[in-house]
Design an enzyme around this catalytic site. Structure first.
Site, short mmCIF file in Angstrom:
data_model
loop_
_atom_site.label_atom_id
_atom_site.label_comp_id
_atom_site.label_asym_id
_atom_site.label_seq_id
_atom_site.Cartn_x
_atom_site.Cartn_y
_atom_site.Cartn_z
N ARG A 119 -5.44 11.91 4.52
CA ARG A 119 -4.83 11.83 3.19
C ARG A 119 -5.30 10.60 2.42
NH1 ARG A 119 -0.47 12.90 6.45
NH2 ARG A 119 0.42 14.98 6.23
N ILE A 120 -5.26 9.44 3.09
CA ILE A 120 -5.59 8.20 2.37
C ILE A 120 -7.09 8.15 2.06
CG2 ILE A 120 -5.55 5.67 2.44
CD1 ILE A 120 -3.00 5.90 4.19
N HIS B 70 -1.58 -7.62 4.51
CA HIS B 70 -1.10 -6.27 4.88
C HIS B 70 -0.08 -5.74 3.86
CE1 HIS B 70 -0.57 -3.40 8.54
NE2 HIS B 70 -0.46 -2.74 7.39
N ILE B 71 -0.56 -5.54 2.64
CA ILE B 71 0.34 -5.07 1.57
C ILE B 71 -0.08 -3.70 1.04
CG2 ILE B 71 1.13 -7.36 0.84
CD1 ILE B 71 -0.95 -7.15 -1.50
N GLY B 72 -0.81 -2.94 1.85
CA GLY B 72 -1.32 -1.63 1.37
C GLY B 72 -0.25 -0.76 0.74
N ARG C 37 -12.67 12.68 11.86
CA ARG C 37 -12.27 12.33 13.23
C ARG C 37 -13.34 12.66 14.27
NH1 ARG C 37 -6.66 14.82 14.86
NH2 ARG C 37 -6.75 14.89 12.64
N GLU D 282 -3.10 -9.76 13.84
CA GLU D 282 -2.12 -10.04 12.80
C GLU D 282 -0.82 -10.63 13.35
OE1 GLU D 282 -2.85 -6.53 10.10
OE2 GLU D 282 -0.70 -6.82 9.90
N THR E 82 -8.25 -1.33 5.02
CA THR E 82 -6.80 -1.25 4.77
C THR E 82 -6.14 -0.39 5.85
OG1 THR E 82 -7.09 0.65 3.28
CG2 THR E 82 -6.99 -1.52 2.27
N SER E 83 -6.83 -0.22 7.01
CA SER E 83 -6.27 0.67 8.04
C SER E 83 -5.53 -0.15 9.09
CB SER E 83 -7.37 1.54 8.65
OG SER E 83 -8.36 0.75 9.30
N ARG E 84 -6.21 -0.53 10.15
CA ARG E 84 -5.63 -1.40 11.18
C ARG E 84 -6.69 -2.43 11.57
NH1 ARG E 84 -1.36 -0.03 9.71
NH2 ARG E 84 0.30 1.00 10.89
C1 DGY Z 1 1.44 1.93 7.58
O1 DGY Z 1 2.37 2.59 7.09
O2 DGY Z 1 0.93 2.25 8.65
C2 DGY Z 1 0.94 0.77 6.81
O3 DGY Z 1 0.04 0.01 7.49
C3 DGY Z 1 2.10 -0.09 6.35
O4 DGY Z 1 2.29 0.22 5.08
#
Ligand code: DGY
Length: 346
Positions: free
Chosen positions: A157-158, A313-315, A178, A295, A264-266
């Site tokens: 989705r993202i 980490h403000i995604g 994937r 983190e 912006t993932s992990r």
């Molecule tokens: C999540 O939901 O996994 C994000 O990293 C936090 O918003």
């Protein structure tokens, strides 16, 4: 009738707390920050539901301690903080909060892309430091995006929402999903991809050369092709065994010198030591990061670099999104404790 008991590890937005209070008796672990381990272990002992955050480590010890647990509702789309196997063995539902944070995270990804390619933070600091003494033709030159290639690693989705936004910036999109990631070193998988590219009928059925998803033409690529061809590489994969250090020294070695990496993932998807080397040596042009390998600790070297933009980490950090995430976690909890299968079981 006896109301089910729930532990919420940390205070959530008011609408979510009041909705939970309609059905359950809840206790809040902490008003802010992360609930301390001992408090988590003792708090979970007596409850049927646990609403937790990505900063809570819900491992086997916690799950075993919660002998009455029926649901663990994470207020996040990612759930790498939860020992899924341990929960499944005990028959405890684990739920997440997909969809509601897609746009916020995609927007923030673009904020990072623009910030790092146009040197926004550096320019802001420059002005605040009193260094702006007039327009100059070569002052703070950045990199344009029009006509460049965006490489989206992870096409859920993202990833797709990030890709959709690329049309507005005149970028073309390549992506890998994937399987392309899991089988990135499998010659058979890569050969099949190549065959598809050439339009050869593969044994497995008809071939698509490109995917049109949500009206967007994006071309599927192997992982290595993507890493080598993209001008901006953006990561949208969950953290799993197949994605830990997906972007390692060898991946940096394949990238264009002019490439930018956005995460912006992990954090652990990127080898942070290799990233620092790549940024310091000019192996890549820059990076935009919202997440970090350990983190909240980050490499001491990153803050001193101008070619990286660093966010904490403000995604998904908009008021609307965080409230919606909390509401979903609460609804999942209520469903599970009312004998229904929660909507977002992972
Ligand atoms: C999540 O939901 O996994 C994000 O990293 C936090 O918003």
């Amino acid at each position: 009738m006896l109301r089910p008991k729930v532990l919420i590890t940390r205070q959530l937005p008011a609408p979510a707390m009041s909705r939970l209070g309609e059905v359950c008796d809840y206790q809040v672990g902490t008003e802010d920050g992360v609930l301390d381990r001992e408090a988590l272990l003792s708090g979970v002992r007596d409850v049927e539901g646990l609403v937790c955050l990505l900063t809570d480590r819900i491992d086997r010890e916690v799950i075993d301690r919660g002998t009455k647990l029926r649901v663990i509702a994470n207020v996040a789309v990612g759930y790498n903080n939860i020992d899924l196997a341990a929960a499944q063995q005990r028959g405890v539902y684990v739920t997440n909060t997909p969809e509601v944070l897609t746009d916020a995270t995609a927007d923030l990804t673009w904020a990072l892309i623009l910030a790092v390619t146009r040197r926004i933070v550096e320019a802001d600091n420059f002005l605040r430091a009193g260094k702006f003494d007039g327009w100059d033709i070569d002052m703070l030159l950045g990199t344009g995006l029009t006509g460049k290639t965006l490489g989206v690693v992870g096409y859920g989705r993202i990833g797709r929402a990030v890709a959709r936004r690329a049309a507005g910036f005149g970028m073309s999109v390549i992506y890998c999903g994937r399987d392309d990631i899991a089988f990135r070193d499998d010659p058979q998988h890569n050969a099949l991809m190549m065959a598809r590219r050439l339009g050869i009928q593969a044994a497995t059925g008809p071939i698509n050369q490109s995917a049109r998803i949500d009206g967007l033409a994006a071309r599927r690529a192997t992982f290595n092709e993507l890493i080598e061809m993209a001008d901006v590489i953006t990561l949208h994969v969950p953290l799993a065994a197949t994605t830990q250090h997906l972007i390692d020294r060898s991946a940096f070695g394949r990238m264009k010198h002019t490439a930018y990496l956005i995460n912006t993932s992990r954090g652990p998807v990127v080898d942070e030591v290799a990233l620092v080397d790549a940024l310091q040596s000019g192996r890549i042009s820059g990076a935009g990061l919202d997440v970090y390998e350990s983190e909240p600790d980050i490499s001491d070297l990153l803050p001193g670099m101008n070619n990286v933009v660093l966010l904490p980490h403000i995604g998904s950090a908009t008021r609307e999104t965080r409230t919606a995430m909390a509401m979903i976690a609460v609804e999942n909890t209520i469903d599970a404790l009312s004998g229904r299968v929660p909507r977002n079981v992972v």
